[in-house]
Scaffold this motif. Structure first.
Motif, mmCIF file in Angstrom:
data_model
loop_
_atom_site.group_PDB
_atom_site.id
_atom_site.type_symbol
_atom_site.label_atom_id
_atom_site.label_comp_id
_atom_site.label_asym_id
_atom_site.label_seq_id
_atom_site.Cartn_x
_atom_site.Cartn_y
_atom_site.Cartn_z
ATOM 1 N N UNK A 12 0.834 -1.202 0.000
ATOM 2 C CA UNK A 12 0.000 0.000 0.000
ATOM 3 C C UNK A 12 0.868 1.251 0.000
ATOM 4 N N UNK A 13 1.990 1.212 0.699
ATOM 5 C CA UNK A 13 2.922 2.336 0.677
ATOM 6 C C UNK A 13 3.490 2.577 -0.711
ATOM 7 N N UNK A 14 3.822 1.497 -1.410
ATOM 8 C CA UNK A 14 4.342 1.613 -2.776
ATOM 9 C C UNK A 14 3.271 2.200 -3.692
ATOM 10 N N UNK A 15 2.043 1.741 -3.549
ATOM 11 C CA UNK A 15 0.953 2.273 -4.371
ATOM 12 C C UNK A 15 0.716 3.755 -4.095
ATOM 13 N N UNK A 16 0.841 4.162 -2.832
ATOM 14 C CA UNK A 16 0.641 5.563 -2.483
ATOM 15 C C UNK A 16 1.744 6.451 -3.063
ATOM 16 N N UNK A 17 2.976 5.897 -3.179
ATOM 17 C CA UNK A 17 4.049 6.657 -3.812
ATOM 18 C C UNK A 17 3.676 6.997 -5.249
ATOM 19 N N UNK A 18 3.140 6.014 -5.954
ATOM 20 C CA UNK A 18 2.760 6.239 -7.345
ATOM 21 C C UNK A 18 1.595 7.217 -7.431
ATOM 22 N N UNK A 19 0.645 7.110 -6.505
ATOM 23 C CA UNK A 19 -0.499 8.017 -6.499
ATOM 24 C C UNK A 19 -0.073 9.449 -6.183
ATOM 25 N N UNK A 20 1.032 9.607 -5.452
ATOM 26 C CA UNK A 20 1.513 10.938 -5.083
ATOM 27 C C UNK A 20 2.144 11.660 -6.262
ATOM 28 N N UNK A 21 2.348 10.958 -7.372
ATOM 29 C CA UNK A 21 2.857 11.642 -8.552
ATOM 30 C C UNK A 21 4.131 11.053 -9.120
ATOM 31 N N UNK A 22 4.726 10.103 -8.450
ATOM 32 C CA UNK A 22 5.932 9.473 -8.963
ATOM 33 C C UNK A 22 5.563 8.557 -10.136
ATOM 34 N N UNK A 23 6.417 8.492 -11.125
ATOM 35 C CA UNK A 23 6.141 7.670 -12.303
ATOM 36 C C UNK A 23 6.133 6.187 -11.922
ATOM 37 N N UNK A 24 5.258 5.440 -12.575
ATOM 38 C CA UNK A 24 5.125 4.011 -12.272
ATOM 39 C C UNK A 24 6.435 3.270 -12.499
ATOM 40 N N UNK A 25 7.111 3.567 -13.591
ATOM 41 C CA UNK A 25 8.382 2.901 -13.890
ATOM 42 C C UNK A 25 9.420 3.193 -12.814
ATOM 43 N N UNK A 26 9.453 4.428 -12.319
ATOM 44 C CA UNK A 26 10.406 4.794 -11.267
ATOM 45 C C UNK A 26 10.106 4.071 -9.957
ATOM 46 N N UNK A 27 8.832 3.971 -9.618
ATOM 47 C CA UNK A 27 8.434 3.269 -8.390
ATOM 48 C C UNK A 27 8.826 1.794 -8.493
ATOM 49 N N UNK A 28 8.553 1.185 -9.641
ATOM 50 C CA UNK A 28 8.877 -0.227 -9.832
ATOM 51 C C UNK A 28 10.383 -0.459 -9.752
ATOM 52 N N UNK A 29 11.152 0.422 -10.378
ATOM 53 C CA UNK A 29 12.608 0.290 -10.354
ATOM 54 C C UNK A 29 13.143 0.469 -8.942
ATOM 55 N N UNK A 30 12.604 1.431 -8.220
ATOM 56 C CA UNK A 30 13.056 1.720 -6.858
ATOM 57 C C UNK A 30 12.857 0.519 -5.930
ATOM 58 N N UNK A 31 11.729 -0.169 -6.087
ATOM 59 C CA UNK A 31 11.405 -1.273 -5.181
ATOM 60 C C UNK A 31 11.733 -2.640 -5.758
ATOM 61 N N UNK A 32 12.162 -2.683 -7.004
ATOM 62 C CA UNK A 32 12.583 -3.948 -7.602
ATOM 63 C C UNK A 32 11.446 -4.885 -7.960
ATOM 64 N N UNK A 33 10.337 -4.326 -8.452
ATOM 65 C CA UNK A 33 9.211 -5.147 -8.885
ATOM 66 C C UNK A 33 8.914 -4.838 -10.347
ATOM 67 N N UNK A 34 8.267 -5.775 -11.006
ATOM 68 C CA UNK A 34 7.893 -5.547 -12.399
ATOM 69 C C UNK A 34 6.623 -4.704 -12.470
ATOM 70 N N UNK A 35 6.396 -4.132 -13.640
ATOM 71 C CA UNK A 35 5.183 -3.330 -13.799
ATOM 72 C C UNK A 35 3.943 -4.211 -13.734
ATOM 73 N N UNK A 36 4.065 -5.468 -14.199
ATOM 74 C CA UNK A 36 2.925 -6.393 -14.118
ATOM 75 C C UNK A 36 2.548 -6.635 -12.662
ATOM 76 N N UNK A 37 3.553 -6.835 -11.819
ATOM 77 C CA UNK A 37 3.299 -7.033 -10.389
ATOM 78 C C UNK A 37 2.671 -5.785 -9.788
#
Length: 88
Positions: A12-37
């Motif tokens: 939920x914290x990761x999802x909130x980062x993306x909702x706050x305006x960070x790009x999805x690709x950047x969030x995924x790269x930062x946390x080491x998950x795929x965009x599908x995940x």
């Protein structure tokens, strides 16, 4: 089934980062998950708060336990019917 490295609060914290305006690709790269995940998490946990996610997990666990009990009861019932229908 493989266990996730992340618990519900972290997801939920990761999802909130993306909702706050960070790009999805950047969030995924930062946390080491795929965009599908990420999008699978978003479909499951999107819009939930941490307390709601905990409640959802508890309900899913309870539901799985009840399904198992029902399956066992139905199996016992079928065995008893089978034994009762046989001629001795």
């Amino acid at each position: 089934m493989k266990r996730s490295r992340f618990n519900e609060e972290q997801i939920i914290g990761i999802l909130k980062e993306q909702e706050a305006g960070m790009a999805t690709a950047d969030v995924c790269r930062k946390h080491g998950v795929s965009t599908a995940t990420f999008y699978k998490w978003k479909s499951r946990y999107g819009g939930l708060e941490v307390s709601e996610a905990r409640r959802l997990k508890a309900l899913e666990d309870e539901n799985a336990k009840l399904k198992k009990l029902l399956a066992e009861a139905m199996l016992d019932n079928a065995i008893l019917k089978d034994v009762a229908s046989k001629k001795w």
